[in-house]
Design a protein around this motif. Structure first.
Motif, PDB file in Angstrom:
ATOM      1  N   GLY A  34      39.678  50.065  36.668  1.00  0.00           N
ATOM      2  CA  GLY A  34      40.451  50.999  35.866  1.00  0.00           C
ATOM      3  C   GLY A  34      39.813  51.189  34.499  1.00  0.00           C
ATOM      4  O   GLY A  34      38.815  50.544  34.161  1.00  0.00           O
ATOM      5  N   PRO A  35      40.396  52.065  33.666  1.00  0.00           N
ATOM      6  CA  PRO A  35      39.809  52.384  32.356  1.00  0.00           C
ATOM      7  C   PRO A  35      39.698  51.177  31.416  1.00  0.00           C
ATOM      8  O   PRO A  35      38.810  51.125  30.576  1.00  0.00           O
ATOM      9  N   ASP A  36      40.562  50.205  31.559  1.00  0.00           N
ATOM     10  CA  ASP A  36      40.494  49.000  30.726  1.00  0.00           C
ATOM     11  C   ASP A  36      39.953  47.814  31.508  1.00  0.00           C
ATOM     12  O   ASP A  36      40.286  46.664  31.233  1.00  0.00           O
ATOM     13  N   LEU A  37      39.112  48.109  32.499  1.00  0.00           N
ATOM     14  CA  LEU A  37      38.509  47.117  33.391  1.00  0.00           C
ATOM     15  C   LEU A  37      39.543  46.280  34.137  1.00  0.00           C
ATOM     16  O   LEU A  37      39.319  45.105  34.411  1.00  0.00           O
ATOM     17  N   GLU A  38      40.664  46.901  34.491  1.00  0.00           N
ATOM     18  CA  GLU A  38      41.617  46.197  35.330  1.00  0.00           C
ATOM     19  C   GLU A  38      41.244  46.450  36.797  1.00  0.00           C
ATOM     20  O   GLU A  38      40.802  47.531  37.169  1.00  0.00           O
ATOM     21  N   ALA A  39      41.392  45.401  37.592  1.00  0.00           N
ATOM     22  CA  ALA A  39      41.034  45.449  39.002  1.00  0.00           C
ATOM     23  C   ALA A  39      42.103  46.197  39.800  1.00  0.00           C
ATOM     24  O   ALA A  39      43.292  46.114  39.503  1.00  0.00           O
ATOM     25  N   THR A  40      41.666  46.932  40.814  1.00  0.00           N
ATOM     26  CA  THR A  40      42.595  47.566  41.741  1.00  0.00           C
ATOM     27  C   THR A  40      43.221  46.474  42.599  1.00  0.00           C
ATOM     28  O   THR A  40      42.503  45.617  43.116  1.00  0.00           O
ATOM     29  N   PRO A  41      44.543  46.483  42.790  1.00  0.00           N
ATOM     30  CA  PRO A  41      45.172  45.464  43.642  1.00  0.00           C
ATOM     31  C   PRO A  41      44.597  45.505  45.063  1.00  0.00           C
ATOM     32  O   PRO A  41      44.244  46.576  45.572  1.00  0.00           O
ATOM     33  N   LEU A 100      32.149  43.162  44.545  1.00  0.00           N
ATOM     34  CA  LEU A 100      33.221  42.942  43.579  1.00  0.00           C
ATOM     35  C   LEU A 100      33.685  41.495  43.561  1.00  0.00           C
ATOM     36  O   LEU A 100      34.753  41.177  43.035  1.00  0.00           O
ATOM     37  N   GLY A 101      32.875  40.630  44.144  1.00  0.00           N
ATOM     38  CA  GLY A 101      33.130  39.194  44.089  1.00  0.00           C
ATOM     39  C   GLY A 101      34.508  38.814  44.570  1.00  0.00           C
ATOM     40  O   GLY A 101      34.958  39.268  45.628  1.00  0.00           O
ATOM     41  N   PRO A 102      35.214  38.011  43.797  1.00  0.00           N
ATOM     42  CA  PRO A 102      36.510  37.498  44.236  1.00  0.00           C
ATOM     43  C   PRO A 102      37.590  38.584  44.317  1.00  0.00           C
ATOM     44  O   PRO A 102      38.639  38.360  44.893  1.00  0.00           O
ATOM     45  N   TYR A 103      37.317  39.761  43.773  1.00  0.00           N
ATOM     46  CA  TYR A 103      38.294  40.852  43.811  1.00  0.00           C
ATOM     47  C   TYR A 103      38.187  41.690  45.077  1.00  0.00           C
ATOM     48  O   TYR A 103      39.028  42.539  45.328  1.00  0.00           O
ATOM     49  N   ASP A 104      37.137  41.495  45.829  1.00  0.00           N
ATOM     50  CA  ASP A 104      36.822  42.418  46.918  1.00  0.00           C
ATOM     51  C   ASP A 104      37.637  42.175  48.181  1.00  0.00           C
ATOM     52  O   ASP A 104      38.116  41.078  48.433  1.00  0.00           O
TER      53      ASP A 104
END
Length: 153
Positions: free
Chosen positions: A34-41, A64-68
């Motif tokens: 996101g615009p403030d570098l927040e991860a997509t759920p 995306l590492g652990p977020y993927d």
């Protein structure tokens, strides 16, 4: 599908292969952060990937590492390129590219020990049909691109 440690050259490789093959290149970072570098759920990210991978031909670059959430695009990939480059080289390229957050550096540092084994298992589980190329350094990556360019001409 191109995966690898931060700073390995995934986007550069994707651009070169996109030019060589004419396939559309999808940079996952553009769709994930996101615009403030927040991860997509994770549940939303799975849906977004399904939409991105809905065509027959593409090059997706991103780790995306652990977020993927890997399984969605692994099931659709016919080729997986794994950039297994060294930490020092990746760290240097990442430093030259931009400032990064602490979680990025933790991921880059622990990628080979922690994230690579998870990725290999996910490839085996969801992309057994795909051709896997493990490229261990920038020279191996350059040779791979050169072979693709030669094959296409």
């Amino acid at each position: 599908m191109i995966r690898g440690r931060g700073g390995a050259g995934k986007s550069t490789l994707a651009a070169a292969l996109g030019t060589a093959t004419g396939l559309p290149v999808i940079e996952l970072d553009e769709h994930f952060w996101g615009p403030d570098l927040e991860a997509t759920p994770p549940d939303r990210w799975a849906v977004v990937q399904g939409e991105l991978a809905n065509t027959d031909r593409w090059i997706m670059d991103g780790d995306l590492g652990p977020y993927d959430v890997l399984d969605v695009r692994l099931r659709r990939a016919d080729t997986v390129l794994l950039l297994d480059h060294s930490f020092p080289g990746c760290a240097w390229r990442a430093l030259l590219r931009s400032r990064e957050r602490a979680d990025f550096w933790l991921w880059v540092w622990s990628w080979r020990r922690r994230h690579r084994p998870l990725l290999i298992n996910a490839i085996a589980a969801h992309a057994g049909h795909a051709t896997l190329h493990v490229l261990r350094n920038p020279r191996a990556t350059a040779r791979f691109v050169a072979r693709e360019l030669t094959r296409r001409t």
